[in-house]
Write a protein that holds these residues in place. Structure first.
Motif, PDB file in Angstrom:
ATOM      1  N   PRO A 176      -0.259  -8.208  -5.400  1.00 31.04           N
ATOM      2  CA  PRO A 176       0.585  -6.963  -5.619  1.00 31.04           C
ATOM      3  C   PRO A 176       1.428  -6.956  -4.271  1.00 31.04           C
ATOM      4  CG  PRO A 176      -1.694  -6.275  -5.309  1.00 31.04           C
ATOM      5  CD  PRO A 176      -1.611  -7.680  -5.638  1.00 31.04           C
ATOM      6  N   LEU A 177       2.926  -6.619  -4.174  1.00 29.20           N
ATOM      7  CA  LEU A 177       3.443  -6.650  -3.238  1.00 29.20           C
ATOM      8  C   LEU A 177       3.057  -5.162  -2.369  1.00 29.20           C
ATOM      9  CD1 LEU A 177       7.156  -7.331  -4.550  1.00 29.20           C
ATOM     10  CD2 LEU A 177       5.635  -8.584  -2.778  1.00 29.20           C
ATOM     11  N   HIS A 178       2.839  -5.547  -1.326  1.00 33.42           N
ATOM     12  CA  HIS A 178       2.505  -4.323  -0.317  1.00 33.42           C
ATOM     13  C   HIS A 178       3.397  -4.098   0.791  1.00 33.42           C
ATOM     14  CE1 HIS A 178      -2.091  -4.558  -1.319  1.00 33.42           C
ATOM     15  NE2 HIS A 178      -1.327  -4.136  -2.504  1.00 33.42           N
ATOM     16  N   SER A 179       3.833  -3.063   1.025  1.00 33.52           N
ATOM     17  CA  SER A 179       4.872  -2.652   1.975  1.00 33.52           C
ATOM     18  C   SER A 179       4.055  -2.128   3.202  1.00 33.52           C
ATOM     19  CB  SER A 179       5.840  -1.434   1.684  1.00 33.52           C
ATOM     20  OG  SER A 179       4.967  -0.410   1.213  1.00 33.52           O
ATOM     21  N   GLY A 180       5.100  -2.131   4.424  1.00 33.68           N
ATOM     22  CA  GLY A 180       4.259  -1.309   5.791  1.00 33.68           C
ATOM     23  C   GLY A 180       3.872  -2.699   6.614  1.00 33.68           C
ATOM     24  N   ASN A 181       3.422  -2.243   7.759  1.00 30.74           N
ATOM     25  CA  ASN A 181       2.980  -3.335   8.754  1.00 30.74           C
ATOM     26  C   ASN A 181       1.475  -3.139   9.172  1.00 30.74           C
ATOM     27  OD1 ASN A 181       5.699  -4.980   9.096  1.00 30.74           O
ATOM     28  ND2 ASN A 181       6.339  -2.759  10.194  1.00 30.74           N
ATOM     29  N   PHE A 241      10.521 -16.998 -12.280  1.00 30.23           N
ATOM     30  CA  PHE A 241      11.273 -15.559 -12.130  1.00 30.23           C
ATOM     31  C   PHE A 241      10.752 -14.908 -10.547  1.00 30.23           C
ATOM     32  CE2 PHE A 241      10.443 -16.399 -16.600  1.00 30.23           C
ATOM     33  CZ  PHE A 241      11.761 -16.428 -16.952  1.00 30.23           C
ATOM     34  N   TYR A 242      10.225 -15.718  -9.731  1.00 35.21           N
ATOM     35  CA  TYR A 242       9.881 -15.572  -8.516  1.00 35.21           C
ATOM     36  C   TYR A 242      10.818 -16.153  -7.338  1.00 35.21           C
ATOM     37  CZ  TYR A 242       5.307 -13.672  -9.981  1.00 35.21           C
ATOM     38  OH  TYR A 242       4.226 -13.043 -10.685  1.00 35.21           O
ATOM     39  N   GLY A 302       6.859 -16.289  -3.076  1.00 33.64           N
ATOM     40  CA  GLY A 302       8.051 -15.745  -3.919  1.00 33.64           C
ATOM     41  C   GLY A 302       7.742 -14.519  -4.369  1.00 33.64           C
ATOM     42  N   MET A 303       8.815 -13.670  -4.644  1.00 31.88           N
ATOM     43  CA  MET A 303       8.789 -11.999  -5.085  1.00 31.88           C
ATOM     44  C   MET A 303       9.220 -12.095  -6.334  1.00 31.88           C
ATOM     45  SD  MET A 303      10.362  -8.822  -3.425  1.00 31.88           S
ATOM     46  CE  MET A 303       9.939  -9.147  -1.796  1.00 31.88           C
ATOM     47  N   ASN A 304       8.616 -11.462  -7.457  1.00 33.54           N
ATOM     48  CA  ASN A 304       9.296 -10.794  -8.817  1.00 33.54           C
ATOM     49  C   ASN A 304       9.313  -9.448  -8.435  1.00 33.54           C
ATOM     50  OD1 ASN A 304       9.394  -9.848 -11.137  1.00 33.54           O
ATOM     51  ND2 ASN A 304       8.536 -11.813 -12.083  1.00 33.54           N
ATOM     52  N   THR A 305      10.716  -8.878  -8.383  1.00 30.86           N
ATOM     53  CA  THR A 305      10.647  -7.456  -8.126  1.00 30.86           C
ATOM     54  C   THR A 305      10.517  -6.617  -9.611  1.00 30.86           C
ATOM     55  OG1 THR A 305      13.159  -7.915  -8.486  1.00 30.86           O
ATOM     56  CG2 THR A 305      12.279  -7.744  -6.373  1.00 30.86           C
ATOM     57  N   SER A 306      10.646  -7.416 -10.725  1.00 31.80           N
ATOM     58  CA  SER A 306      10.433  -6.501 -11.850  1.00 31.80           C
ATOM     59  C   SER A 306       8.899  -6.342 -12.181  1.00 31.80           C
ATOM     60  CB  SER A 306      11.087  -7.274 -13.061  1.00 31.80           C
ATOM     61  OG  SER A 306      10.448  -8.602 -13.333  1.00 31.80           O
ATOM     62  N   ASP A 352       0.248 -14.368 -10.160  1.00 33.66           N
ATOM     63  CA  ASP A 352      -0.041 -13.750 -11.452  1.00 33.66           C
ATOM     64  C   ASP A 352       0.750 -14.844 -12.616  1.00 33.66           C
ATOM     65  OD1 ASP A 352      -0.827 -12.080 -13.417  1.00 33.66           O
ATOM     66  OD2 ASP A 352       0.780 -10.698 -13.175  1.00 33.66           O
ATOM     67  N   ALA A 353      -0.095 -15.311 -13.574  1.00 30.51           N
ATOM     68  CA  ALA A 353       0.698 -16.001 -14.561  1.00 30.51           C
ATOM     69  C   ALA A 353       1.696 -15.188 -15.680  1.00 30.51           C
ATOM     70  CB  ALA A 353      -0.220 -16.847 -15.521  1.00 30.51           C
ATOM     71  N   ASN A 354       2.722 -15.797 -15.829  1.00 33.94           N
ATOM     72  CA  ASN A 354       3.975 -15.177 -16.716  1.00 33.94           C
ATOM     73  C   ASN A 354       3.348 -15.598 -18.038  1.00 33.94           C
ATOM     74  OD1 ASN A 354       5.942 -14.116 -15.290  1.00 33.94           O
ATOM     75  ND2 ASN A 354       6.145 -15.919 -14.203  1.00 33.94           N
TER      76      ASN A 354
END
Length: 408
Positions: free
Chosen positions: A10-15, A142-143, A164-168, A197-199
């Motif tokens: 999972p994408l995590h924000s912050g430092n 899609f990343y 890579g990032m998948n924003t959706s 995470d597999a598509n």
């Protein structure tokens, strides 16, 4: 429950807090030095190219076991803590804008830190560019890449870690490369590992899969065709006019969906609407440039500046739909773990092999010049990681798979 074939990052924000960065920097430098002093720079880069070892290493340094930030922070910490003088390794690149400066960093480091020949410098620069090109264009999962690091030593050996990032889906995917793994070049199953995470719901175009070799050859023939661009344009017209009410202009002007990819209804796979999406437009000036260059291999075609996901996908679809040259639509993240997968793809988990990797980390922690408190904390995190990765999953799976751990 952990699935060895895919792990959600999972994408995590912050430092991370300053105190944690200080601890991670010190510990990363100590562990790395133990490995390099004992086994050399090549072995350390080999370990970095193993996605699960990298994950364990990040946990030992103090990160959550599956955080997307583990990748970016661990590489930033390594870049800060390692030096050519002490470790014999350099790191170029980083996250965002830093990734764009990778090629200049490689040149600068080689000129001032390593006594590498110009050929080796250009090989490193080419490796950095091609690893990014493959994961952005040849594999369309899609990343979008936003982080890139290349790690290299004074002999020109290298390893690449990029993400890579998948924003959706708000998830990330990490790609690992190792120079000694490239026995078949950059376009034939070149990765040392992928993790993410597999598509499962989407068809992923993978032009690096062995099942795409025929499509690679046909794609190359298409861009080198003696009739120049007429054959490609004619093929696109055939695809787009299979339905009387659908011309090429109609589908070019359709609304943008799913990352600028368009669907041809007459060719859509009922199991996945993303199978035969066509790019929104074709850059015909680029096509002329490709024809003038006349690439001799698919890798050379991919390496041409300007050749991006749309070009790769359009030519590939023409090769498949018009000429019947099949390509792979399987997500590569499910098949590229260096230690195998619980479902026996490509082989069952080699527990003894992974135990050896874990023991190496443990011995490095015990041999590092750190305080007792830091040592205990790191060993505890390593134990927790191993428990997450193996214990509960193996208990559940062993009951119905007594041969778990044996190569199939």
């Amino acid at each position: 429950m952990v699935n060895y074939n895919s792990i959600t990052l999972p994408l995590h924000s912050g430092n991370p807090p300053t105190y944690l960065i200080r601890r991670m920097t010190k510990l990363a430098g100590c562990i790395t030095k133990v490995i390099i002093d004992d086994k050399g720079t090549l072995e350390f880069m080999k370990k970095l190219s193993d996605p699960l070892w990298f994950q364990a290493f990040g946990c030992v340094l103090g990160f959550d076991w599956h955080s997307s930030g583990l990748t970016t922070v661990v590489m930033a910490v390594l870049k800060q803590s390692l030096s050519v003088e002490s470790h014999g390794i350099a790191i170029a690149g980083g996250k965002g804008k830093k990734a764009k400066g990778t090629l200049g960093e490689i040149q600068n480091i080689c000129n001032h830190e390593f006594n590498l020949t110009e050929d080796k410098i250009q090989t490193l620069i080419y490796a950095s560019k091609m690893c990014a090109k493959v994961d952005n264009c040849a594999i369309q999962d899609f990343y979008a890449l936003y982080h890139h690091n290349i790690i290299f030593d004074g002999c020109g050996n290298w390893s690449v870690v990029q993400q890579g990032m998948n924003t959706s889906t708000n998830t990330s995917r990490r790609y690992h490369w190792f120079s000694k793994w490239l026995k078949n070049g950059y376009v034939l199953e070149p990765h040392s590992g992928l993790i993410g995470d597999a598509n499962f719901g989407n068809k992923v175009l993978d032009m690096t899969n062995r099942n795409s070799i025929e499509n690679q050859k046909t794609s190359l023939d298409l861009v080198n065709d003696h009739q120049n661009l007429a054959n490609i344009y004619d093929s696109l017209s055939k695809i787009s006019t299979r339905r009387k009410d659908m011309s090429i202009d109609n589908w070019i002007n359709q609304p943008v969906i799913n990352n600028n990819l368009f669907r041809l209804p007459e060719f859509s796979d009922p199991a996945s609407d993303l199978h035969y999406y066509m790019p929104r437009k074709i850059d015909w000036n680029l096509m002329r440039k490709i024809y003038d260059i006349h690439p001799s291999t698919y890798e050379e075609f991919l390496s041409i500046p300007g050749v991006g996901p749309s070009t790769i996908r359009a030519v590939s679809l023409i090769a498949e739909l018009i000429f019947g040259s099949k390509t792979s639509w399987n997500d590569p993240v499910k098949f590229t773990f260096a230690h195998g997968g619980k479902d026996g793809v490509p082989f069952f988990i080699d527990k003894s092999n992974y135990d050896e990797s874990t023991r190496l980390l443990q011995s490095c922690i015990e041999g590092a010049e750190i305080s007792r408190e830091e040592r205990v904390s790191s060993l505890k995190k390593l134990t927790e990681f191993n428990h997450r990765m193996f214990n509960q999953e193996n208990k559940d799976y062993q009951s119905c798979n007594p041969n778990l751990g044996k190569n199939s």
